[in-house]
Design a protein around this motif. Structure first.
Motif, PDB file in Angstrom:
ATOM      1  N   ALA A  14      -0.726  70.156  30.026  1.00  0.00           N
ATOM      2  CA  ALA A  14      -2.073  70.486  30.412  1.00  0.00           C
ATOM      3  C   ALA A  14      -2.788  69.379  30.736  1.00  0.00           C
ATOM      4  CB  ALA A  14      -2.825  71.219  29.288  1.00  0.00           C
ATOM      5  N   GLY A  15      -3.426  69.446  31.914  1.00  0.00           N
ATOM      6  CA  GLY A  15      -4.056  68.343  32.480  1.00  0.00           C
ATOM      7  C   GLY A  15      -3.485  67.588  33.434  1.00  0.00           C
ATOM      8  N   GLY A  16      -2.137  67.763  33.636  1.00  0.00           N
ATOM      9  CA  GLY A  16      -1.312  66.950  34.468  1.00  0.00           C
ATOM     10  C   GLY A  16      -1.425  67.631  35.854  1.00  0.00           C
ATOM     11  N   SER A  17      -0.627  66.990  36.661  1.00  0.00           N
ATOM     12  CA  SER A  17      -0.698  67.595  37.984  1.00  0.00           C
ATOM     13  C   SER A  17       0.630  67.653  38.764  1.00  0.00           C
ATOM     14  CB  SER A  17      -1.054  66.445  39.194  1.00  0.00           C
ATOM     15  OG  SER A  17      -2.438  66.179  38.637  1.00  0.00           O
ATOM     16  N   LEU A  18       0.990  68.697  39.561  1.00  0.00           N
ATOM     17  CA  LEU A  18       2.080  68.926  40.290  1.00  0.00           C
ATOM     18  C   LEU A  18       1.981  69.198  41.829  1.00  0.00           C
ATOM     19  CD1 LEU A  18       4.249  71.574  37.868  1.00  0.00           C
ATOM     20  CD2 LEU A  18       4.920  68.992  38.638  1.00  0.00           C
ATOM     21  N   ARG A  19       2.842  68.894  42.660  1.00  0.00           N
ATOM     22  CA  ARG A  19       2.887  69.092  44.031  1.00  0.00           C
ATOM     23  C   ARG A  19       3.952  69.959  44.518  1.00  0.00           C
ATOM     24  NH1 ARG A  19       2.295  65.751  49.592  1.00  0.00           N
ATOM     25  NH2 ARG A  19       4.611  65.505  49.322  1.00  0.00           N
ATOM     26  N   LEU A  20       3.588  71.369  44.793  1.00  0.00           N
ATOM     27  CA  LEU A  20       4.505  72.177  45.429  1.00  0.00           C
ATOM     28  C   LEU A  20       4.661  71.943  46.943  1.00  0.00           C
ATOM     29  CD1 LEU A  20       3.703  75.418  43.463  1.00  0.00           C
ATOM     30  CD2 LEU A  20       5.190  73.498  42.670  1.00  0.00           C
ATOM     31  N   SER A  21       5.751  72.116  47.342  1.00  0.00           N
ATOM     32  CA  SER A  21       6.270  72.205  48.843  1.00  0.00           C
ATOM     33  C   SER A  21       6.774  73.511  49.150  1.00  0.00           C
ATOM     34  CB  SER A  21       7.195  70.935  49.428  1.00  0.00           C
ATOM     35  OG  SER A  21       6.499  69.700  48.985  1.00  0.00           O
ATOM     36  N   CYS A  22       6.335  73.904  50.588  1.00  0.00           N
ATOM     37  CA  CYS A  22       6.909  75.002  50.972  1.00  0.00           C
ATOM     38  C   CYS A  22       7.563  74.687  52.527  1.00  0.00           C
ATOM     39  CB  CYS A  22       5.835  76.112  51.340  1.00  0.00           C
ATOM     40  SG  CYS A  22       6.284  77.463  52.142  1.00  0.00           S
ATOM     41  N   THR A  23       8.988  74.675  52.733  1.00  0.00           N
ATOM     42  CA  THR A  23       9.463  73.993  54.068  1.00  0.00           C
ATOM     43  C   THR A  23      10.305  75.226  54.438  1.00  0.00           C
ATOM     44  OG1 THR A  23      11.234  73.197  52.737  1.00  0.00           O
ATOM     45  CG2 THR A  23       9.524  71.679  52.974  1.00  0.00           C
ATOM     46  N   THR A  24      10.360  74.846  55.978  1.00  0.00           N
ATOM     47  CA  THR A  24      11.696  75.886  56.757  1.00  0.00           C
ATOM     48  C   THR A  24      12.102  74.859  57.853  1.00  0.00           C
ATOM     49  OG1 THR A  24      11.844  77.723  57.996  1.00  0.00           O
ATOM     50  CG2 THR A  24       9.627  76.566  58.042  1.00  0.00           C
ATOM     51  N   SER A  25      13.235  75.409  58.073  1.00  0.00           N
ATOM     52  CA  SER A  25      13.994  74.461  59.502  1.00  0.00           C
ATOM     53  C   SER A  25      13.324  74.898  60.744  1.00  0.00           C
ATOM     54  CB  SER A  25      15.423  74.678  59.209  1.00  0.00           C
ATOM     55  OG  SER A  25      15.719  75.961  59.547  1.00  0.00           O
ATOM     56  N   ARG A  26      12.547  76.131  60.836  1.00  0.00           N
ATOM     57  CA  ARG A  26      12.066  76.444  62.106  1.00  0.00           C
ATOM     58  C   ARG A  26      10.800  75.920  62.600  1.00  0.00           C
ATOM     59  NH1 ARG A  26      13.728  81.669  62.788  1.00  0.00           N
ATOM     60  NH2 ARG A  26      12.391  81.558  65.026  1.00  0.00           N
ATOM     61  N   ARG A  27      10.731  75.255  63.800  1.00  0.00           N
ATOM     62  CA  ARG A  27       9.626  74.510  64.134  1.00  0.00           C
ATOM     63  C   ARG A  27       8.520  75.690  64.386  1.00  0.00           C
ATOM     64  NH1 ARG A  27       8.862  69.666  63.433  1.00  0.00           N
ATOM     65  NH2 ARG A  27       7.281  69.576  65.269  1.00  0.00           N
ATOM     66  N   ALA A  28       8.947  77.027  64.460  1.00  0.00           N
ATOM     67  CA  ALA A  28       7.891  77.972  64.671  1.00  0.00           C
ATOM     68  C   ALA A  28       6.986  78.183  63.525  1.00  0.00           C
ATOM     69  CB  ALA A  28       8.580  79.436  64.983  1.00  0.00           C
ATOM     70  N   PHE A  29       7.367  77.531  62.386  1.00  0.00           N
ATOM     71  CA  PHE A  29       6.265  77.555  61.300  1.00  0.00           C
ATOM     72  C   PHE A  29       5.071  76.989  61.614  1.00  0.00           C
ATOM     73  CE2 PHE A  29       5.716  78.321  57.020  1.00  0.00           C
ATOM     74  CZ  PHE A  29       5.609  77.076  56.192  1.00  0.00           C
ATOM     75  N   SER A  30       4.893  75.982  62.798  1.00  0.00           N
ATOM     76  CA  SER A  30       3.364  75.584  63.110  1.00  0.00           C
ATOM     77  C   SER A  30       2.834  76.717  63.498  1.00  0.00           C
ATOM     78  CB  SER A  30       3.710  74.302  64.030  1.00  0.00           C
ATOM     79  OG  SER A  30       4.313  75.043  65.288  1.00  0.00           O
ATOM     80  N   GLU A  31       3.246  77.751  63.883  1.00  0.00           N
ATOM     81  CA  GLU A  31       2.394  78.877  64.550  1.00  0.00           C
ATOM     82  C   GLU A  31       2.060  80.166  63.301  1.00  0.00           C
ATOM     83  OE1 GLU A  31       4.926  80.649  67.739  1.00  0.00           O
ATOM     84  OE2 GLU A  31       4.518  78.847  68.704  1.00  0.00           O
ATOM     85  N   HIS A  32       2.578  79.754  61.963  1.00  0.00           N
ATOM     86  CA  HIS A  32       2.225  80.462  61.097  1.00  0.00           C
ATOM     87  C   HIS A  32       1.007  80.207  60.072  1.00  0.00           C
ATOM     88  CE1 HIS A  32       6.193  82.952  60.784  1.00  0.00           C
ATOM     89  NE2 HIS A  32       6.093  82.165  62.208  1.00  0.00           N
ATOM     90  N   ALA A  33       0.324  81.179  59.540  1.00  0.00           N
ATOM     91  CA  ALA A  33      -0.645  80.810  58.549  1.00  0.00           C
ATOM     92  C   ALA A  33       0.134  81.023  57.262  1.00  0.00           C
ATOM     93  CB  ALA A  33      -1.741  81.930  58.448  1.00  0.00           C
TER      94      ALA A  33
END
Length: 127
Positions: A14-33
């Motif tokens: 408790a009180g600590g931090s984490l950073r989650l990542s969400c990735t994909t190989s598709r460049r179309a991800f830039s067109e996604h919310a």
């Protein structure tokens, strides 16, 4: 359809931090919310945060506002959930989801609005 992959989960005090990542190989991800959701045992999936296609607008659940930040890096085809000041009640499986949108669409908090989902990553916050 995009295949999304979450990473960065784990066990933190408790009180600590984490950073989650969400990735994909598709460049179309830039067109996604992209939205982040979480589900604790015995509870329904709930909205955590979201970011627009452009990255210019975000939205947060009241329970995480001021502690969590959603951001995206289009060059890395990634969206991040920075989680600070974690609490035991933040313990859950965290999912990212995406939907192709037009630029003017605001952040969406409804899970049913998203088309693509990752498998989830476990976040456990100990006391």
């Amino acid at each position: 359809q995009l295949q999304l992959e979450e990473s960065g989960g784990g066990l933190v005090q408790a009180g600590g931090s984490l950073r989650l990542s969400c990735t994909t190989s598709r460049r179309a991800f830039s067109e996604h919310a992209v939205g982040w959701f979480r589900q604790a045992p015995g509870k329904e999936r709930e909205f955590v945060g979201a970011i627009t296609r452009s990255g210019g607008s975000t939205a947060y659940a009241d329970s995480v506002r001021g502690r969590f930040t959603v951001s995206r890096d289009k060059d890395k085809n990634s969206v991040y959930l920075q989680m600070n000041s974690l609490k035991p009640e933040d313990t859950a499986v965290y999912y990212c989801a995406s939907k192709r949108t037009i630029l003017t669409v605001p952040p969406n908090i409804h899970p049913g609005s998203y088309d693509n989902w990752g498998q989830g990553t476990q976040v456990t916050v100990s006391t």
